[in-house]
Motif scaffolding. Structure first.
Motif, PDB file in Angstrom:
ATOM      1  N   MET A   1       0.801  -1.100   0.034  1.00 31.76           N
ATOM      2  CA  MET A   1      -0.072   0.080  -0.074  1.00 31.76           C
ATOM      3  C   MET A   1       0.752   1.123   0.087  1.00 31.76           C
ATOM      4  N   THR A   2       0.311   2.312  -0.832  1.00 31.36           N
ATOM      5  CA  THR A   2       1.325   3.519  -0.626  1.00 31.36           C
ATOM      6  C   THR A   2       0.350   4.499   0.003  1.00 31.36           C
ATOM      7  N   THR A   3       1.092   5.247   0.715  1.00 34.08           N
ATOM      8  CA  THR A   3       0.282   6.268   1.716  1.00 34.08           C
ATOM      9  C   THR A   3       0.466   7.809   1.151  1.00 34.08           C
ATOM     10  N   ILE A   4      -0.386   8.433   1.028  1.00 35.20           N
ATOM     11  CA  ILE A   4      -0.085   9.901   0.735  1.00 35.20           C
ATOM     12  C   ILE A   4      -0.783  10.731   1.659  1.00 35.20           C
ATOM     13  N   GLN A   5      -0.040  11.880   1.943  1.00 26.39           N
ATOM     14  CA  GLN A   5      -0.569  12.894   2.851  1.00 26.39           C
ATOM     15  C   GLN A   5       0.014  14.122   2.529  1.00 26.39           C
ATOM     16  N   GLN A   6      -1.147  15.067   2.096  1.00 27.00           N
ATOM     17  CA  GLN A   6      -0.935  16.462   2.081  1.00 27.00           C
ATOM     18  C   GLN A   6      -2.034  17.293   2.498  1.00 27.00           C
ATOM     19  N   SER A   7      -1.480  18.474   2.897  1.00 29.24           N
ATOM     20  CA  SER A   7      -2.692  19.551   3.534  1.00 29.24           C
ATOM     21  C   SER A   7      -2.383  20.766   2.764  1.00 29.24           C
ATOM     22  N   ILE A   8      -3.379  21.775   3.054  1.00 28.43           N
ATOM     23  CA  ILE A   8      -3.579  23.168   2.694  1.00 28.43           C
ATOM     24  C   ILE A   8      -4.593  23.931   3.448  1.00 28.43           C
ATOM     25  N   ASP A   9      -3.845  25.265   3.442  1.00 29.31           N
ATOM     26  CA  ASP A   9      -4.851  26.098   4.380  1.00 29.31           C
ATOM     27  C   ASP A   9      -5.386  26.915   3.480  1.00 29.31           C
ATOM     28  N   VAL A  10      -6.973  26.798   3.650  1.00 35.34           N
ATOM     29  CA  VAL A  10      -7.900  27.778   2.788  1.00 35.34           C
ATOM     30  C   VAL A  10      -8.405  28.973   3.750  1.00 35.34           C
ATOM     31  N   HIS A  11      -8.692  30.129   3.099  1.00 37.08           N
ATOM     32  CA  HIS A  11      -8.972  31.190   3.610  1.00 37.08           C
ATOM     33  C   HIS A  11     -10.545  31.289   3.685  1.00 37.08           C
ATOM     34  N   VAL A  12     -11.297  30.416   4.281  1.00 38.26           N
ATOM     35  CA  VAL A  12     -12.737  30.211   4.410  1.00 38.26           C
ATOM     36  C   VAL A  12     -12.758  29.616   5.726  1.00 38.26           C
ATOM     37  N   PRO A  13     -14.167  29.687   6.436  1.00 42.17           N
ATOM     38  CA  PRO A  13     -14.391  29.184   7.716  1.00 42.17           C
ATOM     39  C   PRO A  13     -14.366  27.645   7.515  1.00 42.17           C
ATOM     40  N   VAL A  14     -14.221  26.771   8.621  1.00 40.00           N
ATOM     41  CA  VAL A  14     -14.176  25.451   8.557  1.00 40.00           C
ATOM     42  C   VAL A  14     -15.447  24.905   8.065  1.00 40.00           C
ATOM     43  N   SER A  15     -16.761  25.481   8.477  1.00 43.01           N
ATOM     44  CA  SER A  15     -17.956  25.118   7.821  1.00 43.01           C
ATOM     45  C   SER A  15     -18.091  25.058   6.368  1.00 43.01           C
ATOM     46  N   THR A  16     -17.331  26.177   5.912  1.00 39.99           N
ATOM     47  CA  THR A  16     -17.396  26.317   4.429  1.00 39.99           C
ATOM     48  C   THR A  16     -16.601  25.334   3.738  1.00 39.99           C
ATOM     49  N   ALA A  17     -15.329  25.262   4.153  1.00 44.57           N
ATOM     50  CA  ALA A  17     -14.505  24.155   3.738  1.00 44.57           C
ATOM     51  C   ALA A  17     -15.168  22.759   3.552  1.00 44.57           C
ATOM     52  N   TYR A  18     -15.613  22.449   4.830  1.00 54.00           N
ATOM     53  CA  TYR A  18     -16.412  20.913   5.113  1.00 54.00           C
ATOM     54  C   TYR A  18     -17.451  20.907   4.080  1.00 54.00           C
ATOM     55  N   ASN A  19     -18.410  21.818   3.993  1.00 57.16           N
ATOM     56  CA  ASN A  19     -19.633  21.796   3.266  1.00 57.16           C
ATOM     57  C   ASN A  19     -19.403  21.592   1.915  1.00 57.16           C
ATOM     58  N   GLU A 110       1.466   2.362 -12.640  1.00 54.92           N
ATOM     59  CA  GLU A 110       1.158   3.051 -11.554  1.00 54.92           C
ATOM     60  C   GLU A 110       2.261   2.825 -10.339  1.00 54.92           C
ATOM     61  N   LYS A 111       2.914   1.717 -10.306  1.00 50.19           N
ATOM     62  CA  LYS A 111       3.726   1.597  -9.239  1.00 50.19           C
ATOM     63  C   LYS A 111       5.109   2.485  -9.166  1.00 50.19           C
ATOM     64  N   VAL A 112       5.462   2.606 -10.720  1.00 56.12           N
ATOM     65  CA  VAL A 112       6.537   3.410 -11.090  1.00 56.12           C
ATOM     66  C   VAL A 112       6.193   5.018 -10.742  1.00 56.12           C
ATOM     67  N   GLY A 113       5.036   5.416 -10.935  1.00 53.29           N
ATOM     68  CA  GLY A 113       4.293   6.696 -10.651  1.00 53.29           C
ATOM     69  C   GLY A 113       4.350   7.065  -8.928  1.00 53.29           C
ATOM     70  N   ALA A 114       3.875   5.971  -8.343  1.00 47.17           N
ATOM     71  CA  ALA A 114       3.877   5.836  -6.941  1.00 47.17           C
ATOM     72  C   ALA A 114       5.301   6.184  -6.378  1.00 47.17           C
ATOM     73  N   GLY A 115       6.231   5.474  -7.030  1.00 45.61           N
ATOM     74  CA  GLY A 115       7.590   5.484  -6.434  1.00 45.61           C
ATOM     75  C   GLY A 115       8.094   6.779  -6.721  1.00 45.61           C
ATOM     76  N   LEU A 116       7.755   7.448  -7.634  1.00 45.73           N
ATOM     77  CA  LEU A 116       8.212   8.952  -8.390  1.00 45.73           C
ATOM     78  C   LEU A 116       7.508  10.180  -7.505  1.00 45.73           C
ATOM     79  N   GLY A 117       6.433   9.821  -6.781  1.00 43.53           N
ATOM     80  CA  GLY A 117       5.744  10.636  -6.157  1.00 43.53           C
ATOM     81  C   GLY A 117       4.635  11.484  -7.335  1.00 43.53           C
ATOM     82  N   VAL A 118       4.462  10.870  -8.335  1.00 42.93           N
ATOM     83  CA  VAL A 118       3.397  11.519  -9.165  1.00 42.93           C
ATOM     84  C   VAL A 118       1.894  11.562  -8.351  1.00 42.93           C
TER      85      VAL A 118
END
Length: 156
Positions: A1-19, A110-118
Motif C-alpha cells: 500500500m502507498t500512503t499519501i498525506q497532503q494539507s493546505i490552508d484555505v481562507h474560508v471558515p471550517v464549515s464552508t470548507a467542510y460543506n 502506477e507502481k513507477v508513478g507511486a515511486g516517483l511521487g506522481v
C-alpha cells in the motif's frame, strides 16, 4: 500500500470548507482526472476517472463523516484505496484541510508513478485547485451535514 498525506490552508471558515467537500459531484471542477462523481446515496458515490491514460469506474463508500471534522471513505470495488479528509479550524476565517489516503497501485506504470511521487503531487495540485475554487466563490455550492458513524472495514 502507498500512503499519501497532503494539507493546505484555505481562507474560508471550517464549515464552508467542510460543506464544499461534501459536494462530491463538484469534484471534477478541482480534481485532475476525475471526470464524474455521482452521489448514489448518502454514503455511496460512483466515480469515473481517467488518470495517466488509465480509465476507471468504481464505487466508494463513506465510512465515517462528522460535520466540520472529517470525511472518510473506502473503495468497495476496483483498486484498493481509502482515506480520510480532516478539517482543522485555524481561526474564524481559516481552515487547514488535510488529506491522507492509501492505495494499492495495480499496474507497472502506477507502481513507477507511486515511486516517483506522481500521485502525491497530483493530490497536492487537487488541494491547490480546491483552495482556488472555494476561495474564489467565498461560499459553498451546497452542504450535507449528516453524521456517519465509523463502519467496519473489510476483514474486521
Amino acid at each position: 500500500m502507498t500512503t499519501i498525506q497532503q494539507s493546505i490552508d484555505v481562507h474560508v471558515p471550517v464549515s464552508t470548507a467542510y460543506n464544499q467537500w461534501t459536494q462530491f459531484e463538484s469534484f471534477p471542477y478541482f480534481m485532475d482526472g476525475v471526470e464524474r462523481v455521482v452521489q448514489v446515496t448518502d454514503t455511496m458515490t460512483h466515480w469515473e476517472t481517467s488518470i495517466g491514460g488509465v480509465r476507471r469506474e468504481f464505487d466508494a463508500q463513506i465510512t465515517e463523516q462528522h460535520p466540520d471534522e472529517r470525511v472518510a471513505w473506502r473503495a468497495v470495488d476496483g483498486q484498493q484505496q481509502g482515506g480520510v479528509v480532516t478539517f482543522h479550524r485555524l481561526d474564524n476565517e481559516n481552515t487547514r484541510v488535510n488529506v491522507q489516503m492509501e492505495y494499492d497501485p495495480d499496474t507497472f506504470t502506477e507502481k513507477v508513478g507511486a515511486g516517483l511521487g506522481v500521485i502525491d503531487r497530483k493530490v497536492k495540485g487537487d488541494l491547490e485547485r480546491f483552495k482556488e475554487f472555494i476561495e474564489s466563490r467565498g461560499q459553498e455550492t451546497g452542504a450535507w451535514r449528516g453524521d456517519v458513524n465509523r463502519s467496519p472495514q473489510r476483514g474486521e
